[in-house]
Design a protein around this motif. Structure first.
Motif, PDB file in Angstrom:
ATOM      1  N   MET A   1      29.648  49.950  59.807  1.00  0.00           N
ATOM      2  CA  MET A   1      29.006  50.695  58.732  1.00  0.00           C
ATOM      3  C   MET A   1      28.569  49.725  57.640  1.00  0.00           C
ATOM      4  SD  MET A   1      30.671  53.583  56.211  1.00  0.00           S
ATOM      5  CE  MET A   1      31.087  54.646  57.591  1.00  0.00           C
ATOM      6  N   GLN A   2      27.268  49.730  57.323  1.00  0.00           N
ATOM      7  CA  GLN A   2      26.697  48.850  56.311  1.00  0.00           C
ATOM      8  C   GLN A   2      26.665  49.565  54.955  1.00  0.00           C
ATOM      9  OE1 GLN A   2      25.610  45.694  56.381  1.00  0.00           O
ATOM     10  NE2 GLN A   2      25.921  45.299  58.569  1.00  0.00           N
ATOM     11  N   VAL A   3      27.207  48.904  53.929  1.00  0.00           N
ATOM     12  CA  VAL A   3      27.236  49.461  52.583  1.00  0.00           C
ATOM     13  C   VAL A   3      26.760  48.391  51.617  1.00  0.00           C
ATOM     14  CG1 VAL A   3      28.659  50.480  50.766  1.00  0.00           C
ATOM     15  CG2 VAL A   3      29.137  51.001  53.154  1.00  0.00           C
ATOM     16  N   THR A   4      25.956  48.790  50.634  1.00  0.00           N
ATOM     17  CA  THR A   4      25.465  47.856  49.626  1.00  0.00           C
ATOM     18  C   THR A   4      26.542  47.602  48.579  1.00  0.00           C
ATOM     19  OG1 THR A   4      23.211  48.673  49.939  1.00  0.00           O
ATOM     20  CG2 THR A   4      23.661  47.419  47.924  1.00  0.00           C
ATOM     21  N   VAL A   5      26.775  46.335  48.294  1.00  0.00           N
ATOM     22  CA  VAL A   5      27.768  45.942  47.294  1.00  0.00           C
ATOM     23  C   VAL A   5      27.100  45.938  45.931  1.00  0.00           C
ATOM     24  CG1 VAL A   5      29.355  44.137  46.536  1.00  0.00           C
ATOM     25  CG2 VAL A   5      28.995  44.560  48.978  1.00  0.00           C
ATOM     26  N   GLN A   6      27.657  46.683  44.988  1.00  0.00           N
ATOM     27  CA  GLN A   6      27.128  46.735  43.637  1.00  0.00           C
ATOM     28  C   GLN A   6      27.886  45.773  42.733  1.00  0.00           C
ATOM     29  OE1 GLN A   6      26.361  50.663  42.061  1.00  0.00           O
ATOM     30  NE2 GLN A   6      26.560  51.606  44.094  1.00  0.00           N
ATOM     31  N   SER A   7      27.286  45.510  41.583  1.00  0.00           N
ATOM     32  CA  SER A   7      27.892  44.578  40.637  1.00  0.00           C
ATOM     33  C   SER A   7      27.674  45.088  39.231  1.00  0.00           C
ATOM     34  CB  SER A   7      27.287  43.177  40.793  1.00  0.00           C
ATOM     35  OG  SER A   7      27.759  42.313  39.786  1.00  0.00           O
ATOM     36  N   PHE A   8      28.623  44.798  38.340  1.00  0.00           N
ATOM     37  CA  PHE A   8      28.470  45.178  36.947  1.00  0.00           C
ATOM     38  C   PHE A   8      27.320  44.421  36.287  1.00  0.00           C
ATOM     39  CE2 PHE A   8      33.191  46.454  36.592  1.00  0.00           C
ATOM     40  CZ  PHE A   8      32.878  47.730  37.020  1.00  0.00           C
ATOM     41  N   ALA A   9      26.989  43.252  36.839  1.00  0.00           N
ATOM     42  CA  ALA A   9      25.901  42.459  36.275  1.00  0.00           C
ATOM     43  C   ALA A   9      24.540  42.996  36.665  1.00  0.00           C
ATOM     44  CB  ALA A   9      26.030  40.998  36.722  1.00  0.00           C
ATOM     45  N   GLY A  10      24.488  43.893  37.645  1.00  0.00           N
ATOM     46  CA  GLY A  10      23.210  44.447  38.088  1.00  0.00           C
ATOM     47  C   GLY A  10      22.539  43.539  39.100  1.00  0.00           C
ATOM     48  N   GLY A  11      21.303  43.831  39.402  1.00  0.00           N
ATOM     49  CA  GLY A  11      20.565  43.030  40.360  1.00  0.00           C
ATOM     50  C   GLY A  11      20.729  43.543  41.776  1.00  0.00           C
ATOM     51  N   ALA A  12      20.030  42.885  42.689  1.00  0.00           N
ATOM     52  CA  ALA A  12      20.063  43.280  44.095  1.00  0.00           C
ATOM     53  C   ALA A  12      21.418  42.942  44.688  1.00  0.00           C
ATOM     54  CB  ALA A  12      18.945  42.590  44.868  1.00  0.00           C
ATOM     55  N   GLY A  13      22.026  43.914  45.344  1.00  0.00           N
ATOM     56  CA  GLY A  13      23.331  43.696  45.947  1.00  0.00           C
ATOM     57  C   GLY A  13      23.220  43.275  47.398  1.00  0.00           C
ATOM     58  N   THR A  14      24.277  42.656  47.886  1.00  0.00           N
ATOM     59  CA  THR A  14      24.341  42.255  49.283  1.00  0.00           C
ATOM     60  C   THR A  14      24.936  43.381  50.114  1.00  0.00           C
ATOM     61  OG1 THR A  14      26.507  41.235  48.929  1.00  0.00           O
ATOM     62  CG2 THR A  14      24.563  39.837  48.633  1.00  0.00           C
ATOM     63  N   GLU A  15      24.879  43.216  51.404  1.00  0.00           N
ATOM     64  CA  GLU A  15      25.422  44.204  52.323  1.00  0.00           C
ATOM     65  C   GLU A  15      26.805  43.761  52.796  1.00  0.00           C
ATOM     66  OE1 GLU A  15      24.069  47.102  53.395  1.00  0.00           O
ATOM     67  OE2 GLU A  15      22.320  46.880  52.084  1.00  0.00           O
ATOM     68  N   ILE A  16      27.678  44.729  52.990  1.00  0.00           N
ATOM     69  CA  ILE A  16      29.007  44.453  53.528  1.00  0.00           C
ATOM     70  C   ILE A  16      29.237  45.378  54.713  1.00  0.00           C
ATOM     71  CG2 ILE A  16      30.134  46.075  51.945  1.00  0.00           C
ATOM     72  CD1 ILE A  16      32.567  44.264  51.950  1.00  0.00           C
ATOM     73  N   GLU A  17      29.891  44.852  55.722  1.00  0.00           N
ATOM     74  CA  GLU A  17      30.181  45.603  56.933  1.00  0.00           C
ATOM     75  C   GLU A  17      31.587  46.194  56.827  1.00  0.00           C
ATOM     76  OE1 GLU A  17      29.530  47.331  60.625  1.00  0.00           O
ATOM     77  OE2 GLU A  17      28.097  46.154  59.453  1.00  0.00           O
ATOM     78  N   LEU A  18      31.672  47.530  56.810  1.00  0.00           N
ATOM     79  CA  LEU A  18      32.960  48.209  56.770  1.00  0.00           C
ATOM     80  C   LEU A  18      33.388  48.571  58.188  1.00  0.00           C
ATOM     81  CD1 LEU A  18      32.480  50.647  53.732  1.00  0.00           C
ATOM     82  CD2 LEU A  18      33.492  48.362  53.736  1.00  0.00           C
ATOM     83  N   ALA A  19      34.658  48.387  58.464  1.00  0.00           N
ATOM     84  CA  ALA A  19      35.185  48.673  59.805  1.00  0.00           C
ATOM     85  C   ALA A  19      35.122  50.169  60.085  1.00  0.00           C
ATOM     86  CB  ALA A  19      36.616  48.163  59.922  1.00  0.00           C
ATOM     87  N   ASP A  20      34.524  50.520  61.212  1.00  0.00           N
ATOM     88  CA  ASP A  20      34.399  51.936  61.568  1.00  0.00           C
ATOM     89  C   ASP A  20      35.746  52.581  61.857  1.00  0.00           C
ATOM     90  OD1 ASP A  20      31.654  51.931  61.288  1.00  0.00           O
ATOM     91  OD2 ASP A  20      31.284  51.395  63.381  1.00  0.00           O
ATOM     92  N   GLU A  21      36.711  51.794  62.321  1.00  0.00           N
ATOM     93  CA  GLU A  21      38.026  52.373  62.615  1.00  0.00           C
ATOM     94  C   GLU A  21      38.822  52.680  61.343  1.00  0.00           C
ATOM     95  OE1 GLU A  21      38.248  47.855  63.150  1.00  0.00           O
ATOM     96  OE2 GLU A  21      36.929  49.501  63.754  1.00  0.00           O
ATOM     97  N   VAL A  22      38.315  52.238  60.187  1.00  0.00           N
ATOM     98  CA  VAL A  22      38.974  52.537  58.910  1.00  0.00           C
ATOM     99  C   VAL A  22      38.120  53.475  58.064  1.00  0.00           C
ATOM    100  CG1 VAL A  22      39.909  51.555  56.779  1.00  0.00           C
ATOM    101  CG2 VAL A  22      40.163  50.310  58.944  1.00  0.00           C
ATOM    102  N   PHE A  23      36.808  53.247  58.019  1.00  0.00           N
ATOM    103  CA  PHE A  23      35.918  54.008  57.143  1.00  0.00           C
ATOM    104  C   PHE A  23      34.967  54.928  57.899  1.00  0.00           C
ATOM    105  CE2 PHE A  23      37.125  50.238  54.748  1.00  0.00           C
ATOM    106  CZ  PHE A  23      37.411  50.762  53.494  1.00  0.00           C
ATOM    107  N   GLY A  24      35.054  54.970  59.215  1.00  0.00           N
ATOM    108  CA  GLY A  24      34.108  55.773  59.991  1.00  0.00           C
ATOM    109  C   GLY A  24      34.734  56.890  60.787  1.00  0.00           C
ATOM    110  N   LEU A  25      35.945  57.300  60.452  1.00  0.00           N
ATOM    111  CA  LEU A  25      36.603  58.376  61.193  1.00  0.00           C
ATOM    112  C   LEU A  25      36.152  59.742  60.695  1.00  0.00           C
ATOM    113  CD1 LEU A  25      40.272  57.043  61.388  1.00  0.00           C
ATOM    114  CD2 LEU A  25      38.455  56.777  63.068  1.00  0.00           C
ATOM    115  N   GLU A  26      36.316  60.723  61.539  1.00  0.00           N
ATOM    116  CA  GLU A  26      36.026  62.107  61.158  1.00  0.00           C
ATOM    117  C   GLU A  26      37.274  62.698  60.510  1.00  0.00           C
ATOM    118  OE1 GLU A  26      33.605  65.346  60.565  1.00  0.00           O
ATOM    119  OE2 GLU A  26      33.047  63.397  61.442  1.00  0.00           O
ATOM    120  N   PRO A  27      37.220  63.075  59.230  1.00  0.00           N
ATOM    121  CA  PRO A  27      38.426  63.592  58.557  1.00  0.00           C
ATOM    122  C   PRO A  27      38.897  64.905  59.172  1.00  0.00           C
ATOM    123  CG  PRO A  27      36.740  62.955  56.961  1.00  0.00           C
ATOM    124  CD  PRO A  27      36.083  62.959  58.309  1.00  0.00           C
ATOM    125  N   ARG A  28      40.214  65.045  59.264  1.00  0.00           N
ATOM    126  CA  ARG A  28      40.837  66.275  59.757  1.00  0.00           C
ATOM    127  C   ARG A  28      41.724  66.842  58.653  1.00  0.00           C
ATOM    128  NH1 ARG A  28      43.797  65.021  65.290  1.00  0.00           N
ATOM    129  NH2 ARG A  28      44.882  66.905  64.542  1.00  0.00           N
TER     130      ARG A  28
END
Length: 204
Positions: A1-28
């Protein structure tokens, strides 16, 4: 899962890869309910048990004859009506510490994180090093955070000291991440360090 990293300084953020087994599950709902119930039960403190009639160490000899003494008929000095006797209907020690498998607890935390990722209320920050409360309040306004915001960082730093007086903002180190606080928040803010520690926590 690709998520844009934000910053308090502003500007264009980079992308971070989140593990699907931690952040991509279907909540029950049943798993989240079990973990939250277990967590809240763990917080409950039991009353200190009192000594009742059977716990008091006093003589069991009958005080006097059953009739003809001109007094009430008592069996022994352990009765609650006497000074030093046992407590009637006293507080009991209760067990508020139910058990829950570690796998279920971990699964509940993963689903709580995934619920924010699925709902779009997950914000990834590059860092959380802010020294002034007023400055931090302005940054949160720029992030469009909800009414109740939970910030999880790798460890408690200067940003925690600056944000502890902000209304509606709760701050936790990654080691203190829990299901109840995560699902109660409208917006979940994670730093890069928190993401790394959480993923390492499940993979370790």
């Amino acid at each position: 899962m690709q998520v844009t990293v934000q910053s308090f300084a502003g500007g264009a953020g980079t992308e971070i890869e989140l593990a699907d087994e931690v952040f991509g599950l279907e909540p029950r709902a049943d798993i989240l309910h079990r973990v939250v119930t277990w967590q809240l039960e763990k917080r409950r403190a039991t009353a200190r048990g009192t000594r009742e009639r059977s716990d008091v160490a006093r003589t069991g000899k009958k005080l006097g004859r059953q009739k003809g003494g001109g007094v009430a008929r008592h069996g022994d000095r352990r009765a609650p009506v006497f000074v030093g006797g046992g407590k009637a209907h006293g507080a009991r020690v209760r067990d508020f510490n139910p058990s829950l498998n570690k796998k279920v607890r971990q699964l509940g935390l993963k689903m709580a994180l995934s619920s924010h990722a699925k709902a779009g209320s997950l914000i990834i920050l590059d860092g959380f090093e802010v020294a002034k409360t007023k400055e931090l309040q302005g940054h949160f306004a720029g992030l469009n955070a909800g009414k109740r915001t939970l910030v999880i960082d790798g460890q408690a730093g200067e940003g925690f000291r600056a944000g502890r007086n902000l209304p509606g903002v709760n701050l936790l180190p990654a080691v203190g991440a829990n299901v109840y606080d995560i699902i109660k928040a409208d917006t979940l803010v994670l730093t890069r360090a928190a993401v790394e520690q959480l993923e390492a926590r499940f993979n370790g």
